[in-house]
Design a protein around this motif. Structure first.
Motif, PDB file in Angstrom:
ATOM      1  N   GLY A  83     -19.567  -0.642   6.295  1.00 62.12           N
ATOM      2  CA  GLY A  83     -19.322  -2.025   6.359  1.00 62.12           C
ATOM      3  C   GLY A  83     -20.304  -2.916   6.707  1.00 62.12           C
ATOM      4  N   ALA A  84     -20.230  -4.153   6.583  1.00 59.28           N
ATOM      5  CA  ALA A  84     -21.198  -4.984   7.257  1.00 59.28           C
ATOM      6  C   ALA A  84     -20.762  -5.019   8.592  1.00 59.28           C
ATOM      7  CB  ALA A  84     -20.987  -6.437   6.688  1.00 59.28           C
ATOM      8  N   SER A  85     -19.596  -4.855   8.817  1.00 60.33           N
ATOM      9  CA  SER A  85     -18.872  -4.979  10.182  1.00 60.33           C
ATOM     10  C   SER A  85     -19.731  -3.855  11.107  1.00 60.33           C
ATOM     11  CB  SER A  85     -17.292  -4.331  10.173  1.00 60.33           C
ATOM     12  OG  SER A  85     -16.749  -5.151   9.172  1.00 60.33           O
ATOM     13  N   GLU A  86     -20.036  -2.681  10.588  1.00 63.52           N
ATOM     14  CA  GLU A  86     -20.784  -1.871  11.712  1.00 63.52           C
ATOM     15  C   GLU A  86     -21.986  -2.394  12.018  1.00 63.52           C
ATOM     16  OE1 GLU A  86     -22.002   2.129  10.483  1.00 63.52           O
ATOM     17  OE2 GLU A  86     -22.536   2.454  12.590  1.00 63.52           O
ATOM     18  N   GLU A 178     -24.176 -12.888   4.169  1.00 64.23           N
ATOM     19  CA  GLU A 178     -24.030 -13.311   2.678  1.00 64.23           C
ATOM     20  C   GLU A 178     -22.883 -12.190   2.243  1.00 64.23           C
ATOM     21  OE1 GLU A 178     -28.127 -15.369   1.391  1.00 64.23           O
ATOM     22  OE2 GLU A 178     -27.608 -13.373   0.641  1.00 64.23           O
ATOM     23  N   ALA A 179     -21.748 -12.085   2.654  1.00 63.02           N
ATOM     24  CA  ALA A 179     -20.714 -11.086   2.374  1.00 63.02           C
ATOM     25  C   ALA A 179     -20.147 -11.692   1.148  1.00 63.02           C
ATOM     26  CB  ALA A 179     -19.765 -10.911   3.377  1.00 63.02           C
ATOM     27  N   TYR A 180     -20.323 -13.127   0.801  1.00 59.90           N
ATOM     28  CA  TYR A 180     -19.494 -13.617  -0.408  1.00 59.90           C
ATOM     29  C   TYR A 180     -20.534 -14.197  -1.293  1.00 59.90           C
ATOM     30  CZ  TYR A 180     -15.341 -13.171   2.627  1.00 59.90           C
ATOM     31  OH  TYR A 180     -14.191 -12.717   3.156  1.00 59.90           O
ATOM     32  N   VAL A 181     -21.698 -13.890  -1.000  1.00 59.88           N
ATOM     33  CA  VAL A 181     -22.948 -14.583  -1.830  1.00 59.88           C
ATOM     34  C   VAL A 181     -22.746 -14.539  -3.265  1.00 59.88           C
ATOM     35  CG1 VAL A 181     -24.767 -12.882  -1.619  1.00 59.88           C
ATOM     36  CG2 VAL A 181     -25.126 -15.348  -1.303  1.00 59.88           C
ATOM     37  N   SER A 205     -17.570  -4.926  -0.205  1.00 58.37           N
ATOM     38  CA  SER A 205     -16.241  -4.999  -0.022  1.00 58.37           C
ATOM     39  C   SER A 205     -15.502  -6.261  -0.950  1.00 58.37           C
ATOM     40  CB  SER A 205     -15.824  -5.307   1.491  1.00 58.37           C
ATOM     41  OG  SER A 205     -16.168  -4.365   2.234  1.00 58.37           O
ATOM     42  N   LYS A 206     -16.490  -7.337  -1.184  1.00 62.16           N
ATOM     43  CA  LYS A 206     -15.880  -8.362  -1.949  1.00 62.16           C
ATOM     44  C   LYS A 206     -16.426  -8.354  -3.312  1.00 62.16           C
ATOM     45  CE  LYS A 206     -14.596  -9.223   2.318  1.00 62.16           C
ATOM     46  NZ  LYS A 206     -15.348  -9.727   3.479  1.00 62.16           N
ATOM     47  N   PHE A 207     -17.531  -8.883  -3.674  1.00 64.78           N
ATOM     48  CA  PHE A 207     -18.025  -8.654  -5.233  1.00 64.78           C
ATOM     49  C   PHE A 207     -17.913  -7.214  -5.766  1.00 64.78           C
ATOM     50  CE2 PHE A 207     -21.736  -7.892  -7.913  1.00 64.78           C
ATOM     51  CZ  PHE A 207     -21.314  -8.668  -8.785  1.00 64.78           C
ATOM     52  N   MET A 213     -13.931   1.518   0.777  1.00 69.26           N
ATOM     53  CA  MET A 213     -14.827   2.548   1.061  1.00 69.26           C
ATOM     54  C   MET A 213     -15.913   2.360   2.346  1.00 69.26           C
ATOM     55  SD  MET A 213     -15.045   4.851  -1.508  1.00 69.26           S
ATOM     56  CE  MET A 213     -13.436   5.098  -0.728  1.00 69.26           C
ATOM     57  N   ARG A 214     -16.026   1.040   2.734  1.00 68.55           N
ATOM     58  CA  ARG A 214     -16.763   0.854   3.800  1.00 68.55           C
ATOM     59  C   ARG A 214     -18.281   1.110   3.609  1.00 68.55           C
ATOM     60  NH1 ARG A 214     -15.160  -2.364   4.977  1.00 68.55           N
ATOM     61  NH2 ARG A 214     -15.582  -2.437   7.043  1.00 68.55           N
ATOM     62  N   VAL A 215     -18.974   0.242   2.927  1.00 70.09           N
ATOM     63  CA  VAL A 215     -20.227   0.141   2.849  1.00 70.09           C
ATOM     64  C   VAL A 215     -20.939  -1.228   2.849  1.00 70.09           C
ATOM     65  CG1 VAL A 215     -22.283   1.106   1.519  1.00 70.09           C
ATOM     66  CG2 VAL A 215     -20.088   2.024   1.015  1.00 70.09           C
ATOM     67  N   GLY A 216     -21.866  -1.565   3.754  1.00 76.46           N
ATOM     68  CA  GLY A 216     -22.628  -2.710   3.917  1.00 76.46           C
ATOM     69  C   GLY A 216     -24.100  -2.422   4.109  1.00 76.46           C
TER      70      GLY A 216
HETATM   71  C1  LIG Z   1     -15.210  -9.238   4.734  1.00 75.34           C
HETATM   72  C2  LIG Z   1     -16.483  -9.683   5.728  1.00 75.34           C
HETATM   73  C3  LIG Z   1     -17.512  -8.940   6.057  1.00 75.34           C
HETATM   74  C4  LIG Z   1     -17.241  -7.392   6.470  1.00 75.34           C
HETATM   75  O1  LIG Z   1     -17.307  -6.794   5.440  1.00 75.34           O
HETATM   76  P1  LIG Z   1     -17.247  -5.335   5.486  1.00 75.34           P
HETATM   77  O2  LIG Z   1     -18.692  -4.616   4.605  1.00 75.34           O
HETATM   78  O3  LIG Z   1     -16.028  -4.909   4.875  1.00 75.34           O
HETATM   79  O4  LIG Z   1     -17.098  -4.615   6.905  1.00 75.34           O
HETATM   80  C5  LIG Z   1     -18.522  -9.404   6.847  1.00 75.34           C
HETATM   81  N1  LIG Z   1     -18.696 -10.754   7.080  1.00 75.34           N
HETATM   82  C6  LIG Z   1     -17.718 -11.678   6.445  1.00 75.34           C
HETATM   83  C7  LIG Z   1     -18.101 -13.074   6.798  1.00 75.34           C
HETATM   84  C8  LIG Z   1     -16.526 -11.237   6.002  1.00 75.34           C
HETATM   85  O5  LIG Z   1     -15.676 -12.180   5.393  1.00 75.34           O
END
Ligand SMILES: *Cc1c(COP(=O)(O)O)cnc(C)c1O
Length: 342
Positions: A83-86, A178-181, A205-207, A213-216
């Motif tokens: 995920g982008a989180s890691e 750019e999680a939502y870009v 995770s979004k688009f 699945m946890r991939v960023g």
């Molecule tokens: C959902 C979200 C993420 C994290 O996404 P993961 O890939 O699920 O860890 C990162 N940044 C922002 C702003 C988000 O809203």
């Protein structure tokens, strides 16, 4: 235990359907994609079952190659994470020393501050007029690292190229989340070629609807990518996660159609929300809508009616702000009905 840990509030994920075991609820709180995975993704997941006993190959070369093709960058410029989180955690780990200056314009995603605090960084949380990031004010702080988010969670607005450029010129490092870009078609990823201190973060995770699945991934200079790769979990992305992410990149046409549907539905939802006189509705470039509710207890009342939405006050917005994920058409209609009844 380290003192700093006592000061960190746990990440607040909001309410989940599991919190309502006896009730059918619609989750419009986590900005998930409400549609089914593509056929290709589903098949990739099922094929991956037989690899569950195995470790994934830790260099994730196939995933990175697919991402290089998708983004137009070289494999060396890509780091992957659970995920982008890691990646947010990795970036703080490789860049920050104790008391380094970190700037996080508010309101924003709460995970940035958790990992920056763990590095004992000195963090400032400026709140700008109309929540519009002012790069000159950020420059005065002489930051080591700035976290920008575009489209921003929870406000839904995008940053201009000029703002990102100014921040990149005044800070030592800049993260552009750019999680939502993909919902906005307004990516600044090409700026990584001109600014080797800019790290663009992306998520599946979004688009791509792969939150479970946890991939960023991060796109950045080869030097930073290599550093991130050193400190991330060696096997953090599971085999099924790798396979579904690659399959998702191979079914781009499907996900673009899903995106177009979500964007159309977002605009329809915004118009419907505007008809409710006690709501102030903000424009959005993402798959969620921020509203200000001039009424108390809306989150709780909606939960009673079977809708989970996010209380946005935890994300640095003062007041009765609510973030609503754009759901399927029928769920959005039922949500509007529930709001009208309140
Ligand atoms: C959902 C979200 C993420 C994290 O996404 P993961 O890939 O699920 O860890 C990162 N940044 C922002 C702003 C988000 O809203």
């Amino acid at each position: 235990m380290r003192d700093v840990v006592r000061f960190i509030n746990p990440y607040d994920p909001g309410l989940f359907p599991e919190d309502f075991p006896d009730k059918e609820v619609v989750n419009l709180s986590s900005n998930e994609n409400p549609y089914e995975p593509s056929e290709e993704v589903r098949e990739a997941y099922l094929r991956a079952v037989k690899y569950i006993p195995r470790y994934p190959k830790a260099d994730y070369a196939r995933l990175k190659k697919a991402l290089a093709e998708y983004t137009g960058f070289e494999v060396e410029n890509i780091a992957v994470g659970c995920g982008a989180s890691e990646l947010i955690s990795c970036i703080c780990n490789v860049l920050l020393e104790e008391l380094d200056r970190v700037v996080i314009p508010m309101p924003s995603y709460t995970l940035y501050s958790i990992y920056a605090m763990l590095r004992s960084a000195s963090i400032s949380f400026p709140v700008f007029e109309g929540y519009r990031v002012d790069p000159d004010v950020i420059a005065e702080e002489r930051p080591k690292l700035v976290f920008l988010c575009s489209p921003n969670n929870p406000t839904g607005n995008s940053l201009s190229r000029e703002i990102v450029q100014k921040v990149a010129e005044s800070a030592e490092y800049v993260v552009l989340d750019e999680a939502y870009v993909e919902f906005s078609d307004d990516s600044k990823i090409e700026m990584v070629r001109d600014y080797n201190n800019l790290i663009v973060l992306r998520s599946f995770s979004k688009f791509f609807g792969l939150a479970g699945m946890r991939v960023g991934y991060a796109v950045c200079s080869a030097e930073i990518a290599e550093a991130i790769e050193k400190v991330r979990l060696p096997f953090g992305i599971s085999y099924p996660a790798v396979e579904t992410a690659i399959a998702a990149l191979n079914s781009l046409d499907y996900y673009k159609k899903v995106r177009d549907r979500i964007v159309r539905e977002r605009e329809r939802l915004i118009e419907k929300l505007k008809e409710i006189e006690w709501l102030e509705v903000y424009p959005s470039d993402a798959n969620f809508v921020l509203v200000k509710a001039n009424k108390e207890g809306v989150v709780e009342k909606l939960a009673e009616k079977g809708f989970i939405v996010r209380d946005a006050s935890v994300m640095g917005l003062e007041g009765l702000y609510i973030r609503i994920t754009v759901g399927k058409r029928e769920d959005n209609d039922r949500l509007i009905e529930a709001l009208r009844e309140i």
